[in-house]
Design an enzyme around this catalytic site. Structure first.
Site, PDB file in Angstrom:
ATOM      1  CG  ASP A   1      -0.124  -0.032   2.532  1.00  0.00           C
ATOM      2  OD1 ASP A   1       0.980  -0.589   2.545  1.00  0.00           O
ATOM      3  OD2 ASP A   1      -0.623   0.503   3.539  1.00  0.00           O
TER       4      ASP A   1
ATOM      5  NE  ARG B   1       9.683   0.886   0.024  1.00  0.00           N
ATOM      6  CZ  ARG B   1       9.920   1.824   0.961  1.00  0.00           C
ATOM      7  NH1 ARG B   1      10.893   2.716   0.786  1.00  0.00           N
ATOM      8  NH2 ARG B   1       9.199   1.867   2.058  1.00  0.00           N
TER       9      ARG B   1
ATOM     10  CE  LYS C   1      -0.741   0.836   6.570  1.00  0.00           C
ATOM     11  NZ  LYS C   1       0.569   0.727   5.921  1.00  0.00           N
TER      12      LYS C   1
ATOM     13  CD  GLU D   1       1.459   0.349  10.263  1.00  0.00           C
ATOM     14  OE1 GLU D   1       0.629   0.426   9.343  1.00  0.00           O
ATOM     15  OE2 GLU D   1       2.669   0.234  10.067  1.00  0.00           O
TER      16      GLU D   1
ATOM     17  CE  LYS E   1       1.905  -2.995   8.997  1.00  0.00           C
ATOM     18  NZ  LYS E   1       1.688  -3.234   7.563  1.00  0.00           N
TER      19      LYS E   1
ATOM     20  CB  SER F   1       9.552  -5.291   8.144  1.00  0.00           C
ATOM     21  OG  SER F   1       9.296  -4.522   6.999  1.00  0.00           O
ATOM     22  N   GLY F   2       9.367  -2.186   9.324  1.00  0.00           N
ATOM     23  CA  GLY F   2       9.930  -0.908   9.764  1.00  0.00           C
ATOM     24  C   GLY F   2      11.371  -0.632   9.393  1.00  0.00           C
ATOM     25  N   GLY F   3      11.845  -1.226   8.293  1.00  0.00           N
ATOM     26  CA  GLY F   3      13.214  -0.941   7.879  1.00  0.00           C
ATOM     27  C   GLY F   3      14.239  -1.948   8.389  1.00  0.00           C
TER      28      GLY F   3
ATOM     29  CB  SER G   1       1.138  -6.716   8.364  1.00  0.00           C
ATOM     30  OG  SER G   1       0.598  -5.801   7.431  1.00  0.00           O
TER      31      SER G   1
HETATM   32  P1  13P Z   1       7.130  -2.079   6.455  1.00  0.00           P
HETATM   33  O1  13P Z   1       7.021  -3.558   6.742  1.00  0.00           O
HETATM   34  O2  13P Z   1       8.013  -1.770   5.279  1.00  0.00           O
HETATM   35  O3  13P Z   1       7.420  -1.267   7.679  1.00  0.00           O
HETATM   36  O4  13P Z   1       5.714  -1.610   5.928  1.00  0.00           O
HETATM   37  C1  13P Z   1       4.600  -2.017   6.574  1.00  0.00           C
HETATM   38  C2  13P Z   1       3.572  -0.968   6.503  1.00  0.00           C
HETATM   39  O5  13P Z   1       2.490  -1.213   6.038  1.00  0.00           O
HETATM   40  C3  13P Z   1       3.888   0.360   7.056  1.00  0.00           C
HETATM   41  O6  13P Z   1       2.724   1.106   7.189  1.00  0.00           O
END
Ligand code: 13P
Length: 340
Positions: free
Chosen positions: A24, A33, A136, A177, A219, A261-263, A289
């Site tokens: 998304d 990216r 989300k 999230e 999340k 995953s946040g980087g 996710s």
């Molecule tokens: P990441 O796993 O790259 O952090 O992205 C998840 C996401 O949906 C962030 O809002």
């Protein structure tokens, strides 16, 4: 009935061995990216790239749902099938990002508030018609010696709960999230403290605003040292601290925690999830996710040209994270990819 449907959807999203693909990325993020692989961010290239991910054969074994962006939910596969239909046919649940991004929080230097509540009821209705079954909304919190402030934590928690209540009214499962960012040199103890405060505010507001937890997914970030910390906590410590934090703050009525995953590197994100599941059983399903951690190798392998290589890389990452759902992942399994 509506409540049961929400719960069934939430449970299906965290079904055994499966997790969510976050695809998304907003226009600005996907451009970043694509820039990294030298591909121009045109509408057609964005469509073709998402098509690659969604048509990966067999990925549905490991992927329960996909979070789409507004542009993507209106696009179609190369053969003309709308993406949401294509996913449904594969047994993958389509979802949609509905927040409008984190904007500067008034009178709070360095902090953000996520916008998008105005008109949300109407937008949710349309997304439901376009095939979405879950949504989300992401709030972000930076860590420094003094931040995040209580003001930032409570305003974002309030907005997350307003969003979640509107989703449930519209028959969509809200993914809530709250992301405590990893930027900075803070310790894992500081991350534990901030994540605890943030979760406390979020679940207080969800309760006050009557959100049904059985039909909600969380999340969150994992509890990690900052990226630039002089000494970073290892996999086992991250797993133990994250679980300790969540046991204190996430009610057992929530069916699943689906980490972002946040980087983190893709392999770190898998190893952390695996280590947490090894410590189970837990009151909730622990799943993923992931955006970057599922897509980074696929993007690189594709590079705007090689669809098959991109699909192989995506399939492999999805399979590794599926193994981590039950604590059965081992780094040696990574070699498989090179040999198939
Ligand atoms: P990441 O796993 O790259 O952090 O992205 C998840 C996401 O949906 C962030 O809002």
């Amino acid at each position: 009935m509506a409540a049961q449907e929400l719960e069934a959807t939430a449970r299906a999203l965290v079904a055994e061995g499966r997790g969510i693909l976050a695809a998304d990325e907003s226009d600005g993020t996907i451009k970043k990216r694509f820039d990294s692989i030298g591909v121009e961010s045109t509408e057609e290239n964005r469509r073709a790239y998402r098509d690659l991910l969604f048509t990966t054969e067999g990925a549905e074994e490991y992927i329960s749902g996909v979070i789409l962006f507004d542009e993507t939910i209106r696009q179609s596969s190369a053969d003309g099938t709308p993406f949401s239909k294509l996913l449904e046919r594969k047994g993958i649940i389509p979802g949609i990002k509905v927040d409008k991004g984190a904007k500067p929080l008034a009178l709070a230097e360095g902090e953000t508030i996520t916008e998008g509540l105005d008109g949300l009821r109407e937008r949710l209705k349309e997304y439901r018609e376009l095939g979405a079954h879950f949504a989300k909304w992401r709030a972000t919190y930076s860590i420094s010696d003094t931040l995040p402030s209580e003001y930032c934590m409570w305003t974002n928690a309030h907005a997350l709960a307003r969003y979640a209540a509107l989703c449930q009214e519209a028959g969509l499962v809200p993914i809530v999230e709250p992301e405590v960012l990893m930027d900075g040199d803070h310790t894992i103890e500081r991350s534990f403290h901030v994540t605890s405060r943030v979760l406390f505010a979020v679940f207080t507001e969800l309760a006050d605003q009557k959100v049904q937890l059985e039909g909600t997914l969380l999340k969150p970030n994992m509890v990690l040292s900052g990226y630039d910390a002089p000494e970073r906590a290892g996999v086992d410590e991250v797993a133990e601290e994250t679980i300790r934090c969540f046991k204190r703050h996430v009610p057992a009525a929530v069916p699943g925690i689906v980490f972002l995953s946040g980087g983190q590197s893709d392999e770190d994100a898998t190893a952390h999830l695996n280590a947490m599941n090894k410590l189970g059983p837990h009151p909730w399903q622990l799943s993923f996710s992931y955006g970057r951690a599922l897509q980074a190798p696929a993007l690189k392998a594709w590079a705007g040209k090689d669809v098959e290589a991109g699909q192989r890389a995506f399939y492999h990452r999805a399979k590794m994270n599926s193994a981590a759902r039950s604590g059965l992942y081992a780094p040696e399994m990574e070699r498989e990819a090179a040999t198939v």
